[in-house]
Structures are given as structure tokens and as C-alpha cells.
Design an enzyme around this catalytic site. Structure first.
Site, PDB file in Angstrom:
ATOM      1  N   SER A 121      24.248 -46.070 126.252  1.00 17.88           N
ATOM      2  CA  SER A 121      23.872 -44.682 125.639  1.00 17.88           C
ATOM      3  C   SER A 121      22.592 -44.112 126.349  1.00 17.88           C
ATOM      4  O   SER A 121      21.810 -44.925 126.871  1.00 17.88           O
ATOM      5  CB  SER A 121      23.025 -45.021 124.193  1.00 17.88           C
ATOM      6  OG  SER A 121      22.416 -43.927 123.713  1.00 17.88           O
ATOM      7  N   TYR A 145      23.521 -37.924 125.796  1.00 18.60           N
ATOM      8  CA  TYR A 145      23.339 -36.875 124.934  1.00 18.60           C
ATOM      9  C   TYR A 145      22.526 -35.759 125.670  1.00 18.60           C
ATOM     10  O   TYR A 145      21.418 -35.870 126.080  1.00 18.60           O
ATOM     11  CB  TYR A 145      22.299 -37.566 123.629  1.00 18.60           C
ATOM     12  CG  TYR A 145      22.863 -38.337 122.885  1.00 18.60           C
ATOM     13  CD1 TYR A 145      23.647 -37.578 121.692  1.00 18.60           C
ATOM     14  CD2 TYR A 145      22.921 -39.649 122.572  1.00 18.60           C
ATOM     15  CE1 TYR A 145      24.303 -38.139 120.744  1.00 18.60           C
ATOM     16  CE2 TYR A 145      23.291 -40.305 121.888  1.00 18.60           C
ATOM     17  CZ  TYR A 145      24.171 -39.613 120.622  1.00 18.60           C
ATOM     18  OH  TYR A 145      24.734 -40.441 119.605  1.00 18.60           O
ATOM     19  N   THR A 171      28.704 -36.862 124.558  1.00 20.06           N
ATOM     20  CA  THR A 171      28.746 -36.639 122.937  1.00 20.06           C
ATOM     21  C   THR A 171      28.677 -35.329 122.599  1.00 20.06           C
ATOM     22  O   THR A 171      27.589 -34.696 122.969  1.00 20.06           O
ATOM     23  CB  THR A 171      27.942 -37.730 122.512  1.00 20.06           C
ATOM     24  OG1 THR A 171      28.206 -39.113 122.767  1.00 20.06           O
ATOM     25  CG2 THR A 171      27.806 -37.625 121.010  1.00 20.06           C
ATOM     26  N   LYS A 240      33.258 -37.005 123.781  1.00 17.46           N
ATOM     27  CA  LYS A 240      33.288 -38.006 122.943  1.00 17.46           C
ATOM     28  C   LYS A 240      32.789 -37.153 121.179  1.00 17.46           C
ATOM     29  O   LYS A 240      32.111 -36.144 121.390  1.00 17.46           O
ATOM     30  CB  LYS A 240      32.097 -39.071 122.942  1.00 17.46           C
ATOM     31  CG  LYS A 240      31.966 -40.226 121.883  1.00 17.46           C
ATOM     32  CD  LYS A 240      30.975 -41.180 122.082  1.00 17.46           C
ATOM     33  CE  LYS A 240      30.904 -42.332 121.049  1.00 17.46           C
ATOM     34  NZ  LYS A 240      30.502 -41.707 119.842  1.00 17.46           N
ATOM     35  N   SER A 290      35.214 -46.374 115.791  1.00 15.45           N
ATOM     36  CA  SER A 290      34.825 -46.010 114.077  1.00 15.45           C
ATOM     37  C   SER A 290      35.403 -47.096 113.291  1.00 15.45           C
ATOM     38  O   SER A 290      36.682 -47.385 112.987  1.00 15.45           O
ATOM     39  CB  SER A 290      35.091 -44.715 113.786  1.00 15.45           C
ATOM     40  OG  SER A 290      34.645 -43.504 114.428  1.00 15.45           O
TER      41      SER A 290
END
Length: 360
Positions: A121, A145, A171, A240, A290
Site C-alpha cells: 500500500s 492512492y 485504488t 481497484k 473482500s
């Protein structure tokens, strides 16, 4: 334990004996400080989507097959031109230093041990370079991000390319943070710096809540951004947070070379996967995450249209409980469950699983 800024980090390093992945949460809660655990485990508002993501797997069942004359199924697969020992991958998840002193570096090491794909991330505790080094050449993706500051985005992308990232995960469904009540109750602020944020003028994230960090992120993301990142890095861009066929087609039209079905709210990701996969129709690979907690969930996601299946929380709990070896133990356990399902469904390979029948 290691203590940084008054926050106690696990420094365990051991193989785990795992009953099942859901049982890891209670064990990890005993060693991760309450603020960090609330951030890792919690969702937004009433946590409806968090719960539904796992429950949705019960909406279909695997059809067993007999007289298939097969044994010893294999989890080996290939995606994005990468040979992998398992279709299970690490989803990009922030601030793994909350769970373990080595953070994403230990996660990368553990995923490499079992031949699984690692994704890091933007908001990780460990730098892109250090995470890549810990993987010792194993394939890794970098998740972006987007910042409002394009120069900062370029800096991260440059580091990801230099570190050998195989793809960029963009994302697009989290342009603002959700209303996270556990963080409010715990008055949670990140006690540990986020290594990749050190170039933000606002600092490295330490001493801030996630809502403050999101404030620097881009709220406007368009197909043009997909094209821009693709052209800048010359790497595959995987979009994403896709939850509708329309958005999947928009992303592919903008040059996306992968679709990542996941959510930060809304309907359960598994419930929208099949329709998205039909729209994509094999043009690009699909990653799914998920709520994955069982080998049967991995099987169902693959049979429902996914090429790779990602998860984060159970792996982070394994990280807290056993470091890199704990991470490897979690993936190995999930592989073992998946192999049982493959044998009973008469599917020898992951490609066979993708063609398996589900009872809806």
C-alpha cells in the site's frame, strides 16, 4: 515486544498451528494494542459491508464431482505473465507496522516463502524499496492512492519502478475515508510513521488519523488518470475498487490491464463479481478480494470469474502472531483448504477451478 512512540509492536517470529482463519482474529486481539487492532479489524458505520463480504459466499455452493479419476490437485497458476505457486495474494493494506515491528517487510518475506504475490500500500509502514528487498526478487505490485500532488505521485511511481514492481494497482473507490467508529472510540492516531508519506508536506502520517491522511488524497479520479499512469510507468495498471460492469469497461477503455473487484462499502464484492467477469470476458485478468476466510471462498471466487484472490486481515493477524513465518502459515493453511475443495470438485488445476460449476 518492540515499543515505538509508546506503541507496543509484536516482534514474534514463529510458525503457526492454525485451526481456521477466523480464529486468528481473537488471538491477534490479545497482542495488538486496542487502537491498532480497531483500525485493522474495523469497518465503517455499522460494518454492514464488512460482514456481508464474507456472508455472500454462502449465496453459491460448489457442486461436488465424483468418478473424476484424479488426485493431487495443484494450486500453481499464472497471472499477468507471472508464474505463481498459488492464486492467493496479499491485498494492499495500510500500516502493517501496527501488527508487527517489521511490518510489510515481514509480510513480503512470508508471501515469498510460499510463492504468493505481494501487494504493498501507499500507506505502508515500510518503504517500497525495503519491502521489495525483503521479498528477495519475488513478484510484487505497488498500490497507489493518488495524491492531489502529481509530483508526489510521480515520486512514488518512480520508486515502484526502480524497486521492480510488476504492476501498479490504482485504488479508485476510496477518495474519502469512511466513518470509522472504532477509531473514534479509541481516539486512534497512527503512532508509527508511514514510510511512503515522508515526502508529503504534511509529514509522514504519524500522529494523524486516517481521515486527515485521506485529506491529501485525490478526490477526483478519471479514466485519464489510468492512461497517465500507464504511459508514465510503462507498467500494467490494475484498477481497484470496481463494483460494476460499467466501471470495468471504462477502466479497460482507458488502458487498464487488470480489474480488481473489491469494495470500501456498498454491496458484497462476491455478489457483483460474476456480472463484472461476464462484461470483462477475459480481456484482462481479474483480482478479487473482500471477506475471504476459507479455501472454499477462494474456490468460489475463481469459479465466479476471478484469476487471483486476495485477502489482508487474516494475513495481518498471522503477521502479528508469527511474523514472516506466521504470514506463510496463513497462506499455507488456506492452500490446504483449497486443495481439499479442488479434490472433491474434481478440479486438478486452477484453470479447472475457473470452469467449475457453482449452484446458485
Amino acid at each position: 515486544m518492540t515499543v515505538i512512540n509508546g506503541y507496543e509492536q509484536s516482534d514474534r517470529e514463529q510458525k503457526l498451528t492454525i485451526l481456521n482463519l477466523p480464529s486468528l482474529e481473537a488471538a491477534a486481539k490479545k497482542i495488538i494494542p486496542s487502537g491498532g487492532f480497531g483500525y485493522i479489524s474495523g469497518g465503517s458505520e455499522d460494518e454492514w459491508t464488512l460482514k456481508q463480504n464474507t456472508m455472500a459466499f454462502n449465496h453459491v455452493q460448489i457442486v461436488p464431482r465424483a468418478l473424476t479419476d484424479m488426485e493431487q490437485p495443484s494450486t500453481q497458476t499464472q497471472a499477468f505473465g507471472i508464474d505463481l505457486k498459488t492464486p492467493i495474494m496479499m491485498a494492499p493494506a495500510a500500516a502493517q507496522g501496527l501488527a508487527h515491528a517489521r511490518g510489510e517487510a515481514a509480510t513480503a518475506e512470508g508471501m515469498a516463502q510460499v510463492g504468493a504475490l505481494m501487494a504493498q500500500s501507499t500507506y505502508s509502514s515500510t518503504s517500497i524499496a525495503d519491502t521489495a528487498a525483503a521479498g528477495k526478487g519475488a513478484p510484487q505490485f505497488f498500490q497507489l492512492y493518488m495524491s492531489k500532488d502529481w509530483d508526489f505521485n510521480q515520486s512514488l511511481l518512480d520508486e515502484a519502478v526502480k524497486a521492480g514492481a510488476k504492476a501498479i494497482i490504482l485504488t479508485v473507490d476510496a477518495t474519502v475515508d469512511g466513518y470509522r467508529e472504532a477509531d473514534i472510540i479509541n481516539n486512534f492516531q497512527f503512532p508509527i510513521p508511514m514510510a511512503n508519506l515522508t515526502k508529503f508536506s504534511e509529514g509522514d502520517g504519524k500522529g494523524k488519523g486516517i481521515m486527515e491522511i485521506y485529506a491529501a488524497a485525490a478526490q477526483k479520479i478519471s479514466p485519464a488518470d489510468v492512461r497517465r499512469i500507464t504511459e508514465y510507468t510503462n507498467l500494467p495498471v490494475i484498477v481497484k475498487g470496481i463494483q460494476s460492469p460499467e466501471d470495468a469497461l471504462l477502466a479497460i477503455g482507458a488502458g487498464a490491464q487488470g480489474i480488481y473487484v473489491s469494495n470500501h462499502g456498498g454491496p458484497a464484492s462476491f455478489d457483483v463479481l460474476h456480472e463484472i467477469a461476464q462484461a470483462v470476458n477475459g480481456r484482462v485478468p481479474i483480482i478479487f478480494d473482500s471477506g475471504v476466510r476459507r479455501g472454499s471462498h477462494v474456490f468460489k471466487a475463481l469459479a465466479n470469474g476471478a484469476d487471483l484472490v486476495a485477502l489482508a486481515r487474516p494475513i495481518i493477524y498471522g503477521l502479528a502472531l508469527g511474523g514472516a513465518q506466521g504470514v506463510a502459515s496463513v497462506v499455507s493453511h488456506l492452500n490446504d483448504e483449497l486443495l481439499i475443495d479442488m479434490q472433491l470438485a474434481g478440479t486438478k488445476t486452477i484453470e479447472d477451478v475457473k470452469r467449475a460449476k457453482l449452484l446458485r
